[in-house]
Each structure stands twice: as structure tokens, then as C-alpha cells.
Design a protein around this motif. Sequence first.
Motif, short mmCIF file in Angstrom:
data_model
loop_
_atom_site.label_atom_id
_atom_site.label_comp_id
_atom_site.label_asym_id
_atom_site.label_seq_id
_atom_site.Cartn_x
_atom_site.Cartn_y
_atom_site.Cartn_z
N CYS A 42 0.85 -1.20 0.00
CA CYS A 42 0.00 0.00 0.00
C CYS A 42 0.88 1.24 0.00
O CYS A 42 1.76 1.39 0.85
N SER A 43 0.62 2.14 -0.94
CA SER A 43 1.44 3.35 -1.04
C SER A 43 1.00 4.41 -0.04
O SER A 43 1.68 5.42 0.14
N HIS A 44 -0.15 4.20 0.63
CA HIS A 44 -0.69 5.24 1.51
C HIS A 44 -0.12 5.18 2.93
O HIS A 44 0.08 6.20 3.56
N TRP A 48 -2.54 6.66 7.20
CA TRP A 48 -3.65 6.92 6.26
C TRP A 48 -4.76 5.89 6.48
O TRP A 48 -5.94 6.24 6.53
N HIS A 83 -8.68 2.39 -2.29
CA HIS A 83 -7.31 2.17 -2.79
C HIS A 83 -7.07 0.85 -3.50
O HIS A 83 -5.93 0.52 -3.82
N CYS A 87 -3.34 -0.05 -5.00
CA CYS A 87 -2.54 -0.82 -4.03
C CYS A 87 -2.88 -2.30 -4.12
O CYS A 87 -3.95 -2.68 -4.59
ZN ZN Z 1 -3.16 2.08 -0.21
#
Ligand code: ZN
Length: 276
Positions: A42-44, A48, A83, A87
Motif C-alpha cells: 500500500c502506497s498510503h 492513512w 485504494h 494498491c
Molecule cells: Zn493504499
Amino acid sequence: MRVTFATQAAPGRANEDFVAATPDAAVLLDGAGTPPGSDSGCSHGVAWYSHTLGSTLIASISQSAAPLPELLAEAIKTVNSIHEGTCDLTHPGSPSATVIMLRRRNDLIEWLVLADSVLVLDVIGDPEPTVICDDREAQLGARYRAEMDALDSGSHAHVSAHRRYVEALRSHRNRDGGFWVAATDPLAADQALTGTMPADRVRAAALLSDGASRLVDRFHLATWREALDTLDQHGPQDLITRVRAAEHSDPHGERWPRGKTHDDATAAHVSFTATE
Ligand SMILES: [Zn+2]
């Protein structure tokens, strides 16, 4: 219902805890899942995740009378939908969070507790508070944590042992016989501890992330009753200040071995008898 809360990140990090309240409800989440150097898909990130899930929950709990596990399952699906296009939600290290939900509805107090945040109820007429904590992760973790606990908690060796510990636990996450947290599987909501009590039986409640409950359940510097009294008389920030003082007194985890020297700490106090 009168709610007061405080939250404080571990020094130098983003706060992965989340707390919010309405006049009739409170939610507290503690994000977890990705220690430094570990993949999540996950890029968040964890902060987040816990903040987005928590915001979704506080919106739905104040608008819907649906059962709390149903609201949590729906909120997990909502966050997935935000997401899943960017993701990898099948990654075993995807961000996760503990969840406490507390709601007053008609003459009842309802709660849901998933994973290791702690709900303490001050029940009128009971000498000891009722403590609701889902300790399945801690029970499993006991099998894996000896290596980590033997190391100086400020050291590089401890950081990598902590990462191995978290990764070892992942294989048990959200599986039968393992432990359950809010992550990507809405079925985790059915694994939460839930309960209700007549509102006129409860004087107060405390919602604590494990970074705050450690004052009682790891450091043993207060009883649950004393923690409730501190929250009532001095407020949530005072409890967190006491946690930080204890951590600073044991920076290497010699007296109290622990995964993190400091952790995000959040405390909410709900008074059901306060008259304004
Ligand atoms: Zn994410």
C-alpha cells in the motif's frame, strides 16, 4: 455523554492512532502492520489507513442504527474501494488497525472491540472495572517475542528483531486460530468482541490504545481503577504524560521489555453521568 480525549504520536513519527467522537459515540483505532524496512503493498501507509477507516466509522456510527459489526464490515469495504485501484490489497502486510467502537443508543450502551486496544467500563456497583480486550495477538506473540525482548530496545538488532516478529505474526493475521484486525477482509468484523449494557449501569468508559494502556497492563504503575480516576480527575493528557515519563525512565526496555520504546498513545474518557 461527555467525551474528552488526547492522542500523542511516538516522538518523531506520524501518529497511527485515531480517535473521534460525537455526542453519542466514540471510536478509537490503532494502526499497525508495517515496521520500517517491511513491505505493505500500500502506497498510503498505516496512518492513512487508520485515519481513513476511523473517519468512515465515525460518519456511519452517527448516521446509522445498524449493528456495530455491520458498520465495521461496511467501513472496511469502503476503505478497500478507495485504494484497490492503486494498491495490492492481497499483500499479507497491508495496513491494519485495532478498533474500538462505543455507542449510546436509546437506553443501551453498545461496544465493539477488535484486537488489542482496551475498553474499560466503570460499572455502577461493581468494585472493579470491567476490562474488555481481545488478546489473541498477544497470546500468539508470546511464542515469537523472546528474541526481541532479550535485546536493548534502542538497538539496531532490536529493530530488526521487531520486524521479524511482526512478519512472523502476519501469517496468523485474519485466519481461524490466529488473530483478527481490521485490514482488507470485512469478515474480521464478525470476530470482534461485542456487548451491550443498560446505560444507567455505566458511570464511565475509557478507550485506550495499547500505547496508553501500557501504564497498567505492561508497566503496572496503576490499576485500571486508578487509570479511570486519572482520566476523570486530570484528563486524558495526564495519563499519556505518565506513560511517557515511565518510558523515559526505561529507555532500553530493561525493566519493561517492549516492541517499541515509545508508541503512539491515545486515551478517551466517556462520562455517562456528567451533567452540563
Ligand atoms: Zn493504499
